[in-house]
Design an enzyme around this catalytic site. Structure first.
Site, PDB file in Angstrom:
ATOM      1  N   SER A 121       1.503  -9.868  -0.946  1.00 22.39           N
ATOM      2  CA  SER A 121       1.164  -8.440  -0.846  1.00 22.39           C
ATOM      3  C   SER A 121       1.505  -7.831   0.508  1.00 22.39           C
ATOM      4  CB  SER A 121      -0.319  -8.236  -1.151  1.00 22.39           C
ATOM      5  OG  SER A 121      -1.119  -9.065  -0.330  1.00 22.39           O
TER       6      SER A 121
ATOM      7  N   GLU B  14      -9.977   6.509   3.402  1.00 22.27           N
ATOM      8  CA  GLU B  14     -10.797   5.468   4.016  1.00 22.27           C
ATOM      9  C   GLU B  14      -9.874   4.303   4.387  1.00 22.27           C
ATOM     10  OE1 GLU B  14     -10.174   5.598   0.819  1.00 22.27           O
ATOM     11  OE2 GLU B  14      -9.604   3.515   0.458  1.00 22.27           O
TER      12      GLU B  14
ATOM     13  N   LYS C 293       0.802  -1.218   0.000  1.00 20.31           N
ATOM     14  CA  LYS C 293       0.000   0.000   0.000  1.00 20.31           C
ATOM     15  C   LYS C 293       0.840   1.277   0.000  1.00 20.31           C
ATOM     16  CE  LYS C 293      -4.456  -1.603   1.167  1.00 20.31           C
ATOM     17  NZ  LYS C 293      -4.353  -2.944   1.818  1.00 20.31           N
TER      18      LYS C 293
HETATM   19  C1  LIG Z   1      -5.257  -3.989   1.429  1.00 22.46           C
HETATM   20  C2  LIG Z   1      -4.546  -5.239   1.156  1.00 22.46           C
HETATM   21  C3  LIG Z   1      -4.920  -6.083   0.081  1.00 22.46           C
HETATM   22  C4  LIG Z   1      -6.106  -5.806  -0.799  1.00 22.46           C
HETATM   23  O1  LIG Z   1      -6.045  -4.638  -1.540  1.00 22.46           O
HETATM   24  P1  LIG Z   1      -5.776  -4.603  -3.087  1.00 22.46           P
HETATM   25  O2  LIG Z   1      -6.055  -3.185  -3.445  1.00 22.46           O
HETATM   26  O3  LIG Z   1      -6.695  -5.569  -3.759  1.00 22.46           O
HETATM   27  O4  LIG Z   1      -4.354  -4.970  -3.306  1.00 22.46           O
HETATM   28  C5  LIG Z   1      -4.180  -7.224  -0.145  1.00 22.46           C
HETATM   29  N1  LIG Z   1      -3.132  -7.550   0.640  1.00 22.46           N
HETATM   30  C6  LIG Z   1      -2.744  -6.773   1.678  1.00 22.46           C
HETATM   31  C7  LIG Z   1      -1.577  -7.201   2.501  1.00 22.46           C
HETATM   32  C8  LIG Z   1      -3.436  -5.597   1.973  1.00 22.46           C
HETATM   33  O5  LIG Z   1      -3.047  -4.851   3.009  1.00 22.46           O
END
Ligand SMILES: *Cc1c(COP(=O)(O)O)cnc(C)c1O
Length: 400
Positions: free
Chosen positions: A377, A111, A89
């Site tokens: 992610s 948000e 993020k």
């Molecule tokens: C917020 C988040 C997501 C989901 O958000 P996307 O916009 O779909 O990437 C996925 N993995 C993690 C670790 C997150 O914090």
């Protein structure tokens, strides 16, 4: 790149700018301003420098040997979990805060659901000395207490939202409402590839550093710059957009996404919007939405707070419809299992969101030579309690 948002902000028939009259000017101003700014050398230099020295990029591309053996392919993990603040993020919040500053905005709103985007936003606001207010459903404020404290420590004001189900979708609506009241000085820092045009395009471009690095790192490691298959989890769609960005036109690369099935797509407890949604308007864009027959947005359910959204970014609605993306709905128990599996086999505790992507490996068959790149992610420190509480779902790991 051939695949692009069109001049009206559409990906196929999804996207657009469905905002209240009062926001028309401020959104239009952003639509005019963003490309010249993010394409300027001044922006690029500062953005690159911060990604390197502050975020810690490039994130490693790690050859996961034990998992490769298990799934019969050459599996590489793109380690977004190693970024500052623990997920992808921050790539987006760094970019948007530079954009906001260049546009002369002084007040940042955002948000957040699990609080990850709230923390990433509060972080860059502290970094830039900007005023920061975060909207978060009251239910999430209670569930994600540590992230609330982190945001406050970083200097942000956190507004608990008490409308609707008091979760992410309500926090988005409340942020838009606040923006309507302060359109002049306020920049709405959107956390995923969602919202009115140009946000889905801005966020995809900010996250595209992920696939830019994958290209370079694959070239270095295997002597060609593309994989056979890319895998990512999808909530609003930002880490997935970043992972696939430079490969969308490349038909040699298969794209696999994992959305949150919750208790299953046949149940009422799901967040699998691509499987279960129908066309509608959500938070400023036409996309797939989980809604009732009369168009009320339904609540999303999943064990993963970061995937808990009843919509999906318009780019993914389009690419999935066109068959460019293969999308699996991964249920809570499959994600828990996959999270334990990666932890025990590679020593990496993934965010429960990312565990959904790992679970997709089981649904695919590979040739031993296939190169698979899977984006982790985020890191799972925030989810340890959830993993432990639901350990029984990870049957073969439940005895430890
Ligand atoms: C917020 C988040 C997501 C989901 O958000 P996307 O916009 O779909 O990437 C996925 N993995 C993690 C670790 C997150 O914090």
């Amino acid at each position: 790149m051939k695949y692009q948002v069109d001049e009206n902000g559409f990906f196929g028939h999804y996207g657009g700018t469905y905002v209240p009259e009062i926001l028309y000017n401020v959104v239009h101003e952003l639509q005019e301003a963003y490309n010249p700014i993010i394409e300027s050398e001044e922006f690029k230099t500062e953005y690159r420098q911060l990604l390197r020295d502050y975020v810690g990029r490039p994130s490693p591309l790690y050859h996961a040997k034990r998992m490769s053996e298990k799934y019969g392919c050459r599996l590489y993990l793109k380690r977004e979990d190693l970024n500052h603040t623990g997920a992808h993020k921050i790539n987006n919040t760094i970019g948007q805060i530079l954009l906001a500053r260049k546009m002369g905005k002084t007040r940042i709103i955002a948000e957040t659901g699990a609080g990850q985007h709230g923390v990433a936003t509060a972080t860059v606001c502290a970094l830039m000395g900007m005023h920061c207010e975060i909207f978060m459903g009251k239910t999430d404020v209670e569930r994600q207490h540590i992230n609330v404290e982190r945001m406050k420590m970083l200097g942000a004001i956190v507004h608990p939202v008490t409308t609707g189900n008091m979760t992410l979708s309500d926090a988005c609506s409340e942020a838009i409402r606040d923006w309507c009241c302060h359109p002049r000085d306020t920049f709405y820092l959107v956390g995923s590839t969602m919202g009115p045009h140009p946000y889905p395009d801005i966020v995809a471009k900010m996250q595209s550093v992920i696939s830019e690095e994958i290209k370079m790192q694959l070239e270095e490691k295997i002597g060609r710059d593309y994989p056979d298959c890319l895998i990512a989890c999808v909530g609003g769609g930002s880490n997935a957009a970043g992972t696939i960005y430079h490969y969308i036109d490349d038909e040699r690369v298969k794209i696999v996404l994992a959305e949150a099935g919750g208790h299953g797509i046949g149940s009422d407890y799901t967040a699998a919007t691509i499987h279960c949604g129908t066309e509608g308007i959500i938070h400023g864009a036409r996309s797939l939405v989980m809604q009732t027959d009369d168009g009320q947005i339904k609540e999303a359910f999943t064990i993963s707070a970061g995937l808990d959204y009843p919509g999906i970014g318009p780019m993914h609605a389009d690419l999935a419809e066109k068959g460019r993306e293969k999308v699996f709905a991964i249920n809570d128990d499959e994600a828990i299992y996959a999270g334990y599996e990666l932890t025990r086999m590679e020593g990496i505790v993934p965010a429960i969101e990312s565990a959904h992507a790992i679970a997709a490996l089981k649904k695919l068959s590979f040739n031993p030579e296939d190169v698979v790149v899977l984006t982790v992610s985020g890191r799972g420190d925030k989810d340890v309690e959830t993993y432990l509480k639901n350990k029984a779902m990870a049957k073969e790991y439940a005895n430890f």
